[in-house]
Every structure is written in structure tokens, then in C-alpha cells.
Design a protein around this motif. Structure first.
Motif, PDB file in Angstrom:
ATOM      1  N   SER A 183      -5.397  38.571  31.491  1.00 31.60           N
ATOM      2  CA  SER A 183      -6.177  39.800  31.549  1.00 31.60           C
ATOM      3  C   SER A 183      -5.582  40.701  32.622  1.00 31.60           C
ATOM      4  CB  SER A 183      -7.642  39.496  31.866  1.00 31.60           C
ATOM      5  OG  SER A 183      -7.783  39.085  33.219  1.00 31.60           O
ATOM      6  N   ASN A 184      -6.215  41.845  32.845  1.00 33.39           N
ATOM      7  CA  ASN A 184      -5.739  42.761  33.877  1.00 33.39           C
ATOM      8  C   ASN A 184      -5.931  42.208  35.279  1.00 33.39           C
ATOM      9  OD1 ASN A 184      -5.051  44.552  31.872  1.00 33.39           O
ATOM     10  ND2 ASN A 184      -6.940  45.743  32.042  1.00 33.39           N
ATOM     11  N   THR A 185      -6.699  41.144  35.388  1.00 33.87           N
ATOM     12  CA  THR A 185      -6.962  40.573  36.717  1.00 33.87           C
ATOM     13  C   THR A 185      -6.469  39.145  36.853  1.00 33.87           C
ATOM     14  OG1 THR A 185      -9.177  39.868  36.029  1.00 33.87           O
ATOM     15  CG2 THR A 185      -8.989  42.044  37.044  1.00 33.87           C
ATOM     16  N   THR A 186      -5.775  38.628  35.835  1.00 31.95           N
ATOM     17  CA  THR A 186      -5.332  37.232  35.910  1.00 31.95           C
ATOM     18  C   THR A 186      -3.865  37.100  35.518  1.00 31.95           C
ATOM     19  OG1 THR A 186      -6.094  36.789  33.651  1.00 31.95           O
ATOM     20  CG2 THR A 186      -7.616  36.276  35.449  1.00 31.95           C
ATOM     21  N   SER A 187      -3.221  36.117  36.123  1.00 34.55           N
ATOM     22  CA  SER A 187      -1.846  35.762  35.795  1.00 34.55           C
ATOM     23  C   SER A 187      -1.810  34.312  35.348  1.00 34.55           C
ATOM     24  CB  SER A 187      -0.944  35.945  37.027  1.00 34.55           C
ATOM     25  OG  SER A 187      -1.261  34.957  38.010  1.00 34.55           O
ATOM     26  N   ALA A 188      -0.645  33.900  34.831  1.00 36.92           N
ATOM     27  CA  ALA A 188      -0.410  32.483  34.528  1.00 36.92           C
ATOM     28  C   ALA A 188       0.575  31.963  35.560  1.00 36.92           C
ATOM     29  CB  ALA A 188       0.150  32.312  33.121  1.00 36.92           C
ATOM     30  N   ALA A 189       0.167  30.948  36.316  1.00 36.76           N
ATOM     31  CA  ALA A 189       0.987  30.435  37.414  1.00 36.76           C
ATOM     32  C   ALA A 189       1.248  28.954  37.234  1.00 36.76           C
ATOM     33  CB  ALA A 189       0.311  30.702  38.754  1.00 36.76           C
ATOM     34  N   ARG A 190       2.485  28.550  37.518  1.00 40.41           N
ATOM     35  CA  ARG A 190       2.846  27.148  37.504  1.00 40.41           C
ATOM     36  C   ARG A 190       2.337  26.501  38.793  1.00 40.41           C
ATOM     37  NH1 ARG A 190       7.009  24.812  34.393  1.00 40.41           N
ATOM     38  NH2 ARG A 190       7.887  26.856  33.912  1.00 40.41           N
ATOM     39  N   ALA A 191       2.049  25.206  38.756  1.00 40.47           N
ATOM     40  CA  ALA A 191       1.587  24.496  39.948  1.00 40.47           C
ATOM     41  C   ALA A 191       2.625  24.616  41.062  1.00 40.47           C
ATOM     42  CB  ALA A 191       1.318  23.034  39.631  1.00 40.47           C
ATOM     43  N   ALA A 192       2.163  24.441  42.313  1.00 40.15           N
ATOM     44  CA  ALA A 192       3.040  24.600  43.470  1.00 40.15           C
ATOM     45  C   ALA A 192       4.238  23.661  43.415  1.00 40.15           C
ATOM     46  CB  ALA A 192       2.251  24.379  44.755  1.00 40.15           C
ATOM     47  N   SER A 193       4.077  22.505  42.762  1.00 37.60           N
ATOM     48  CA  SER A 193       5.190  21.556  42.650  1.00 37.60           C
ATOM     49  C   SER A 193       6.272  22.027  41.693  1.00 37.60           C
ATOM     50  CB  SER A 193       4.656  20.205  42.170  1.00 37.60           C
ATOM     51  OG  SER A 193       4.141  20.332  40.852  1.00 37.60           O
ATOM     52  N   SER A 201       0.884  25.292  28.197  1.00 41.06           N
ATOM     53  CA  SER A 201      -0.542  25.140  28.495  1.00 41.06           C
ATOM     54  C   SER A 201      -0.798  24.056  29.526  1.00 41.06           C
ATOM     55  CB  SER A 201      -1.321  24.836  27.214  1.00 41.06           C
ATOM     56  OG  SER A 201      -0.917  23.610  26.651  1.00 41.06           O
ATOM     57  N   THR A 202       0.128  23.092  29.633  1.00 41.51           N
ATOM     58  CA  THR A 202       0.010  22.046  30.643  1.00 41.51           C
ATOM     59  C   THR A 202       0.524  22.524  31.991  1.00 41.51           C
ATOM     60  OG1 THR A 202       0.246  20.303  28.985  1.00 41.51           O
ATOM     61  CG2 THR A 202       0.729  19.707  31.270  1.00 41.51           C
ATOM     62  N   ASP A 203       1.638  23.245  31.968  1.00 43.87           N
ATOM     63  CA  ASP A 203       2.313  23.608  33.216  1.00 43.87           C
ATOM     64  C   ASP A 203       1.682  24.800  33.924  1.00 43.87           C
ATOM     65  OD1 ASP A 203       4.090  21.575  32.752  1.00 43.87           O
ATOM     66  OD2 ASP A 203       5.599  22.854  31.820  1.00 43.87           O
ATOM     67  N   PHE A 204       1.009  25.685  33.176  1.00 45.00           N
ATOM     68  CA  PHE A 204       0.496  26.924  33.759  1.00 45.00           C
ATOM     69  C   PHE A 204      -1.022  26.973  33.685  1.00 45.00           C
ATOM     70  CE2 PHE A 204       4.842  27.941  32.863  1.00 45.00           C
ATOM     71  CZ  PHE A 204       5.208  28.906  33.790  1.00 45.00           C
ATOM     72  N   THR A 205      -1.627  27.539  34.720  1.00 42.82           N
ATOM     73  CA  THR A 205      -3.053  27.806  34.714  1.00 42.82           C
ATOM     74  C   THR A 205      -3.279  29.274  35.025  1.00 42.82           C
ATOM     75  OG1 THR A 205      -3.171  27.083  37.007  1.00 42.82           O
ATOM     76  CG2 THR A 205      -3.803  25.491  35.329  1.00 42.82           C
ATOM     77  N   VAL A 206      -4.433  29.759  34.656  1.00 45.85           N
ATOM     78  CA  VAL A 206      -4.734  31.184  34.755  1.00 45.85           C
ATOM     79  C   VAL A 206      -5.654  31.433  35.937  1.00 45.85           C
ATOM     80  CG1 VAL A 206      -5.766  33.151  33.560  1.00 45.85           C
ATOM     81  CG2 VAL A 206      -4.412  31.487  32.285  1.00 45.85           C
ATOM     82  N   GLY A 207      -5.321  32.419  36.747  1.00 45.64           N
ATOM     83  CA  GLY A 207      -6.140  32.738  37.914  1.00 45.64           C
ATOM     84  C   GLY A 207      -5.693  34.037  38.554  1.00 45.64           C
ATOM     85  N   ASP A 208      -6.105  34.267  39.789  1.00 47.45           N
ATOM     86  CA  ASP A 208      -5.749  35.489  40.495  1.00 47.45           C
ATOM     87  C   ASP A 208      -4.231  35.587  40.662  1.00 47.45           C
ATOM     88  OD1 ASP A 208      -8.417  36.020  40.764  1.00 47.45           O
ATOM     89  OD2 ASP A 208      -8.558  35.258  42.815  1.00 47.45           O
ATOM     90  N   PRO A 209      -3.653  36.774  40.448  1.00 53.10           N
ATOM     91  CA  PRO A 209      -2.212  36.934  40.666  1.00 53.10           C
ATOM     92  C   PRO A 209      -1.851  36.712  42.135  1.00 53.10           C
ATOM     93  CG  PRO A 209      -3.130  38.777  39.418  1.00 53.10           C
ATOM     94  CD  PRO A 209      -4.277  38.003  39.948  1.00 53.10           C
TER      95      PRO A 209
END
Length: 832
Positions: A183-193, A201-209
Motif C-alpha cells: 500500500s502507500n504506507t507499507t513495503s515488503a522487507a526481507r528479514a534482517a538475516s 511470501s516466506t522471505d518478505f513481510t509487509v510493514g512500515d517502510p
């Protein structure tokens, strides 16, 4: 399976919807990209909402990361973008890269700038002009600067230039399955590791950019005008007296508290603060979660912290349309640590009488704006303690641990207990408010998550912060986990049918496909043979086609059924035969490509199946008479399969059986899932159960067919069985039982009425209904799955043993006497 498929839709949180809450996850039929995972450079984050309405950031961006330990030159590399549903004229857009990314470091690529937003990206390492979609698309990291030409996932996976690729939203080109929609307020980010399994869908989760450049700088470093220092606020001011913070989307400062817990793994890292100087209002929580994204915070339990940040209400999906409650948290935070090793505020000890018995106010809509009444409503009680530390002692497990490392306990052990340790759900207004989900924030290399069954106990103290979770409701995130005590729950074994009894069972085998491991087939087979004592007839639900979820037009299921029947023989069971009707491709709902259906197994040594031609995916079974005997026009045959009641749902299958000269009609069912229903613990109270409308239609159609049989022969032996995806007190079951069928689950004591455990509530989804003509009915729910961490299916099977009526009172009395003698003699072998 209740509520369709269980899939991840939450951005940062590992969240599971089981039909809970959706009917299924629809993805493209194209094969998924399965390139070799990159050993060094990968795409770490993608965001396409920059500058759009509601966005904070002014630019789209792509962030890269280096999984390796050595610097990697990006000279000659590019990032490229393709629309989610690429047409023949679509082309990949290219941004050339230069420089390098350090081992373990990040590299930020700025893309198109929009008219909206207030916060600039940190100084980018490369800049392009690609206007990415805010919701769906594909980004590729390419070893080259020439535009790619591949348009399918398979072609892109085969292109050696593609070093990494992520499809988001409904992107056709992706690795594995795409991430959730952005969305306009969310990104898809890979885990810190930077783990790379080649499944987006396993590697990325959606949250604040959280854009980060090679210098480690984050958003807010650009010229955005005067700096807002924020409004000084205490935690209880931020939490307020309703579910929504009065500081929502505002910057606050001088937020003080003691760090009570830290989450250092996963995609939702951060720490919890509690103010040791509470106010006097029981409605205002003194706890607050400080969200740090995929970065572990440099704080320790006992630190005194003063923080500044923006107050956010986190929802697992789009806030405007979410059915769930939110979590009040501090985002984009900065903080200073004062003293270390401070004593922690005392946890709230949860006792059996502390949680109200009433779940929520009957508001007829959204409860977010209502003042909290923690002494009156359970959801309000938990909200008034949001992000505070709570503790429970010697908590009984009412929902077994699962693949998502969660379990459920009860804080009210006397609330509707089952004989086997669960807590039974007996009405829409009888939610068991003592149920609490437990997850762990203890790294699993320090303490593995316990594997427990219903009735086991977390002994001693389990404590940690409590938060709302979209799947399961309020959750204790344990920073201290009590040792698990095994209470040795045993899998049940039912009685074997006597010579004059016909045994009919129903079993949802949870999306059974040939690709499932042999251990699943073996466990299901032993359930049929050992626990169900080899029933004469079994109605099966969720049999998938021969290639499972592969969406390629295959609809036959003979390979699946042969593998299952072979496994039953290997387990010492009879040589079952099967009957089923292949559905029209992708018309019966469930997992896309799976073509799940219902079917029959039967033991030809005990019962005969009457085969009558004509049954097909779209032809409708009817009722006819021949020489005074009632028959089906097709056997097997589907019940009114073109009726819109069965849209995207399994069609009932009717079969005609003969047992010792008596005809028995068995109808196998799998009604539509609870997908789309509002959650019981969500922000809308009471929840709207929209899926009930279709199940009532289905019950009406099925009831009409049963009525035809009974009109032709009022003594017809009829068994209606299967996963009706609804409760014994639901409108659908009221409709089905309105004409004389008896729902056998209702003959059990109330505490034993369950075949499924969802969010810690033992409940009914599976049913066997019987016509009044059946004699000597003996019914059993055989608990072998739902209460156990090790389960072959999420449903427990059921079985009914009975003597079919001949329609002649004298003959029926004769058979009754024979069966009585069999019972006295304990005879199970066939009579000679």
C-alpha cells in the motif's frame, strides 16, 4: 479445514488466516520462479507508494543487501521493474547501479518521486525514475543493464542474469508465491538475516517502510523543513481510554519507561516499555511497544529509556478495511538509555476470576471509539493492559502447539472444560474468554518452543507482554516460559461394529494430495484402521487431484485415492474401493489448482455400492422408484451441482449402498468455508458471519434432496455426513434438521461436542446426521487429531454404527434381536 486455507497476510507479524478467515489465497497459475538463492546481493526491501496519497515518504525505493562477508561490486548491475500483470507490450524498466555494497551492508536505490509525502529518503546510493506500483509488481536485481525480456516466472528463473527477484501483490513474475499486497504506507522487507529461500511470501513481510542506505542512514535525513520536536507524553497518555491513541500519527517526545522485554528476531523487532509511575485510571495501559522493524534494538531489560517517535496504530492489513483490532506502538523511534538494571514494574497476575465472562460490548459495529470498560468486557480488559507484562501460573493448554510456534491456554480452567482438557464453544454468545494465545520471544536456540497437546500444562510462571494478534486474539509474548508438563493425552479408539451394524464414518483429510509425505498417508491410514476400526463406509473431504495444488487443468484424483487405499492396506486394513466424481477444473473452491472434492471409501467385503451411470460434474442426481423400491438416478451423483449455492464450493455426493439386503443412502458433504467472516475478537462487535448466507443456501438445497428421498420412502435409511463448516447451533444446521434429520453431535453431553480446535476453542464443524429410520444408532467422535501437536489432519473423524431399517416392523424386530444377541456375546465377526 475451517475457514479455508491458512495463509500469511500480515506484514511484519507472522499471521495466519484460517479461512480463518479467508476462503483461499488466489495466485496466478503460472509456475513460480525457483532460481538458485543468491549467496551475496539480494533485494532487501521494495516500496512503490512514495509520494502517493497517505504516504509519508516522498519516493519509491528498492533496498539491496549483501548476505556475504566481503564487499560486492555493483558496477554493471541494475534493478529492473515489471508490472504485476505484464502484457505483450510491457517492458522492464531499468535503473543502472554503480559502486559496491559492503558485506552485511545495505544499498539504497531511489526511484520515482510523487507529489505527496513529507519525509525524504536518506541519501540514495543510486537514483532512477521508475514509477513503481504502490500495490503490486516485480523487482529484479540483474547482473547486466540491458532490459530483461522474460515475462513469466519460469522464464525469469531460467535467465542467468537474474540474481534475485521479488514479486509483490498479485505479480505474475515472482519467486515461489508473491508477497502480500502493498500500500502507500507499507513495503515488503526481507528479514534482517537476509535469508533467501526463493519464496517471496516466506522471505518478505509487509510493514512500515524502512529505507537504509550504505552509510546506515534511515528516512528523515533530507530537507523536510522545520523539525517537529514532538509533544511530551506519558505512556498512559499515548494509550488513552479507547482502542485508538489520541496521538495517532503524531510525533511524541519524552516518553519514559523501563524496558520490560525485547524481541530480537523475526521481522517485528523492538522492545516493550512500561512506565513505573502509573496513573489511577484502570482503562489506560502503562505499556507501549517500540517498533524497530528488522533491526534488533540496542537496549536491555531493565534499561530506563526516554524515547521520541511517531505513534502508529498497526493493523495486519489495510487499516480502512481491516476487521481486526490495532496495536498502538511507537514507530520511527529514537531513544536514549539512562540507567541500567532497574527493577521491573510488577506484572499483572492473571487469576481465574479476573477476566470478564462477556467478550465485548454489543455495539452493532466498530468498538474502537468506545471508552474501555475493563471490568465488564474481556477484550477491554486485555486492551487496558496492552503491551504490559502479565503472568499466568500453571496454565492448562487448550489448543496444541502448531507449525507457527503458538499455543493456547486457558486462564479460566473451569470455563466450559472438556473431559480431555480443552474448553468447548457452545454458542455465539458463549465465547470462552479465558482463552489466551501464547507465543515466545525467547530465541529458540535458548529455549525451543514447547510441543504440547491439549490438556498439558505450562507449569510455574509464564510471563511477558500482551498484545493483540490478528489470528488468535490477545497474545502473551512470553519472555519467561514455564516448563511443559505432559498429561499423556491418548488418541481415542472407537468400538468395532457388530455383524448386523453398518459403520459409516466421515473424515476431512486436509487437502490430501500425492505430494504429501508418506508419513501423512500412513498416519491417516492407521486412523482409519486402528482408531476408527475399519468402517464400512467413509465419506472423505478434501481429496485433491493427482498433482495437488499445481494449477494445470488436471482434475482426476485416482492417484491420490490409490495411494491412500494402498496405505490403508499397508496399515492392516481392508481393500477399500472408492467412488467420486471429478469436478470441473477450479470450480469447487479450496486451494487453487487442488480441485478438492468429497468421495466415498467402502469395504466391498461388508457393503455393496450400487453403480448407476450418468453422474458428472454438472449433472444432478434424482430420486426414482422401481417396483416399489427407491433408488438414485445416478450413483454416485452430485446434488444439484449447478445451483449457485455451490459456487466456488464442493458439491454434495450421493451414493446408494446395500448392506445385508437393505438400501442405505449416504451423502458426503463439504460446505463452504468461513472465509470472509469477521473474527470473534475483532473491532466489529458482534462480528458479521457473512459466510453463513451461502451455507444456509447449501443446507436448503441439501434438505430439499433429502426430502425427495423421504417423500418417496418415509423409511429411507439416510446418512448425511461431512465437514459442514458450521456449528451445531448455526442457522445452516437448523435448516438441515428441520425436516427430521437428527444431528448426532447433539446427542453427546455438551462438553463432548467438538471435532475441531480453532484459536483454543473446541468446536463443531463436522457432522453426521441420520434419518429417524436408523435403528440402534451408536455415534462417536474419535479424537485423534485436533487436540494434538502431531496431527495428520486438523479435524477429528466421526463414526456412526446402526442397523438399517427394512421398512417392515417384523423384519426390523428380528434383526434387532440378532443384534442384541451379538452384543451379549461380544461378537464382531460376521455371522455364519
Amino acid at each position: 479445514m475451517q475457514r479455508g486455507l491458512r495463509v500469511t497476510i500480515s506484514g511484519r507479524r507472522k499471521s495466519v488466516l484460517t479461512a480463518a478467515a479467508v476462503a483461499g489465497l488466489v495466485v496466478s497459475g503460472a509456475p513460480a520462479a525457483l532460481a538458485t538463492p543468491s549467496a551475496d546481493a539480494v533485494i532487501a526491501e521494495v516500496y512503490g507508494g512514495g509520494g502517493n496519497s497517505g504516504a509519508t515518504l516522498t519516493n519509491d525505493f528498492v533496498e539491496l543487501g549483501n548476505r556475504g562477508s566481503a564487499p560486492l561490486s555493483l558496477d554493471g548491475f541494475s534493478v529492473q521493474y515489471l508490472p504485476a500483470s505484464a502484457s505483450a507490450s510491457s517492458t522492464w524498466q531499468v535503473t543502472k547501479l554503480a559502486g559496491s555494497v559492503n558485506g552485511g551492508g545495505r544499498y539504497l536505490v531511489a526511484e520515482s518521486k510523487g507529489m505527496g509525502g513529507t519525509v525524504a529518503l536518506p541519501t540514495p546510493d543510486a537514483t532512477g525514475t521508475i514509477a513503481m506500483s504502490g500495490t503490486a509488481g516485480t523487482i529484479a536485481l540483474v547482473n547486466g543493464t540491458t532490459a530483461l525480456t522474460c515475462k513469466t516466472a519460469a522464464d525469469c528463473a531460467a535467465d542467468p542474469q537474474v540474481k534475485d527477484l521479488v514479486g509483490f501483490g498479485d505479480a505474475v513474475v515472482r519467486e515461489g508465491t508473491p508477497t502480500a499486497t502493498l500500500s502507500n504506507t507499507t513495503s515488503a522487507a526481507r528479514a534482517a538475516s537476509l535469508a533467501d529461500t526463493d519464496n517471496n511470501s516466506t522471505d518478505f513481510t509487509v510493514g512500515d517502510p524502512t529505507p537504509t542506505n550504505s552509510k546506515g542512514e534511515t528516512a528523515g535525513g533530507g530537507d523536510t523543513g522545520p523539525v517537529d520536536p514532538g509533544t511530551p507524553a506519558k505512556i498512559h497518555d499515548i494509550q488513552g481510554t479507547t482502542r485508538i491513541s489520541p496521538f495517532k500519527d503524531k510525533k511524541v517526545s519524552d516518553v519514559t519507561g523501563i524496558v520490560t522485554a525485547v524481541r530480537t528476531f523475526g521481522s517485528s523487532r523492538g522492545f516493550w516499555l512500561t512506565d513505573p509511575n502509573p496513573d489511577s485510571d484502570p482503562r489506560t495501559s502503562e505499556g507501549l511497544f517500540v517498533f524497530t522493524g528488522s533491526t534488533s534494538p540496542a537496549v536491555a531489560v531493565g534499561d530506563a529509556v526516554t524515547a521520541t517517535g511517531t505513534v502508529k496504530e498497526f493493523y495486519p492489513d489495510a487499516p480502512a478495511t481491516s476487521n481486526y483490532q490495532s496495536l498502538t506502538e511507537l514507530s520511527s523511534a529514537q531513544w536514549t538509555v539512562g540507567t541500567h538494571g532497574n527493577p521491573l514494574p510488577a506484572p499483572t497476575k492473571i487469576t481465574p476470576d479476573q477476566i470478564p465472562d462477556v467478550l465485548a460490548p454489543n455495539a452493532g459495529g466498530n468498538i474502537e471509539a468506545l471508552p474501555l470498560e475493563p471490568a465488564k468486557y474481556a477484550l477491554d480488559f486485555w486492551e487496558s493492559h496492552e503491551s504490559e507484562i502479565i503472568s499466568i501460573s500453571d496454565a492448562r493448554v487448550v489448543g496444541p502447539s502448531n507449525d507457527f510456534d503458538e499455543l493456547y491456554v486457558t486462564t479460566k480452567p473451569q470455563q466450559n472444560p472438556t473431559p480431555r482438557g480443552g474448553t468447548v464453544y457452545l454458542g455465539y454468545d458463549k465465547i470462552n474468554t479465558g482463552v489466551l494465545k501464547v507465543q515466545s520471544i525467547i530465541p529458540f536456540d535458548q529455549q525451543p518452543f514447547p510441543k504440547v497437546n491439549t490438556g498439558d500444562v505450562l507449569t510455574g510462571v509464564t510471563s511477558g507482554p500482551v498484545e493483540y494478534s490478528s489470528f488468535g486474539g490477545y497474545t502473551l509474548f512470553a519472555s519467561q516460559m514455564g516448563p511443559a508438563k505432559d498429561n499423556h493425552l491418548q488418541k481415542e479408539v472407537t468400538a468395532r461394529q457388530r455383524p448386523g451394524q453398518l459403520a459409516v464414518a466421515t473424515y476431512n483429510v486436509e487437502n490430501l494430495a500425492p505430494s504429501d509425505p508418506d508419513t501423512k498417508f500412513a498416519q491417516l491410514a492407521h486412523g482409519i484402521v486402528d482408531n476408527l476400526a475399519a468402517p464400512d463406509v467413509v465419506t472423505l473431504e478434501e481429496i485433491q487431484d493427482n498433482d495437488g495444488a499445481t494449477n494445470d487443468g488436471v482434475v482426476a484424483a485416482d492417484v491420490t485415492l490409490k495411494k491412500f487405499t494402498d496405505a490403508i492396506v499397508a496399515a492392516g486394513g481392508p481393500h477399500y474401493q472408492w467412488r467420486e466424481i471429478d469436478p470441473t477444473n477450479d470450480e469447487d473452491g479450496g486451494e487453487p489448482g487442488g480441485n478438492i472434492r468429497v468421495g466415498f471409501l467402502f469395504n466391498p467385503a461388508r457393503v455393496s455400492f450400487v453403480d448407476r451411470p450418468g453422474g458428472s460434474a454438472t449433472s444432478s442426481v434424482g430420486v426414482t422408484k422401481d417396483h416399489g423400491k427407491v433408488h438414485l438416478t445416478q450413483s454416485p451423483g452430485r446434488v444439484d451441482p449447478t445451483n449457485d449455492a455451490w459456487t466456488d464450493s464442493r458439491k454434495p455426493l450421493a451414493g446408494e449402498f446395500v448392506f445385508q439386503g437393505r438400501t442405505v443412502f449416504v451423502i458426503a458433504n463439504h460446505f463452504n468455508s468461513k472465509g470472509g467472516d469477521q473474527p470473534t475478537h475483532g473491532r466489529f462487535q458482534p462480528p458479521v458471519r457473512s459466510s453463513e448466507v451461502q451455507r444456509q443456501k447449501q443446507a436448503t438445497v441439501l434438505r430439499g434432496f433429502v426430502s425427495q428421498l423421504q417423500a418417496a420412502d418415509r423409511n429411507a435409511n439416510i446418512v448425511v455426513a461431512g465437514d459442514l463448516n458450521d456449528y451445531q447451533f448455526s442457522p445452516a444446521l437448523a435448516q438441515l434438521t428441520s425436516g427430521g434429520l437428527k444431528d448426532l453431535i447433539a446427542t453427546l453431553p455438551a462438553a463432548e461436542r467438538y471435532s475441531y480446535v480453532f484459536e483454543g476453542q473446541s468446536q463443531v464443524l463436522d457432522h453426521i446426521l441420520a434419518s429417524s429410520s436408523l435403528r440402534g444408532v451408536d455415534y462417536d467422535v474419535v479424537h485423534i487429531n485436533a487436540e494434538f501437536a502431531d496431527q495428520a489432519s486438523d479435524h477429528d473423524p466421526q463414526i456412526v454404527r446402526f442397523r438399517p431399517s427394512t421398512g417392515n416392523q417384523v423384519e426390523d424386530l428380528f434383526y434387532d434381536v440378532l443384534d442384541y444377541l451379538d452384543q451379549l456375546l461380544g461378537r464382531t465377526a460376521p455371522r455364519k
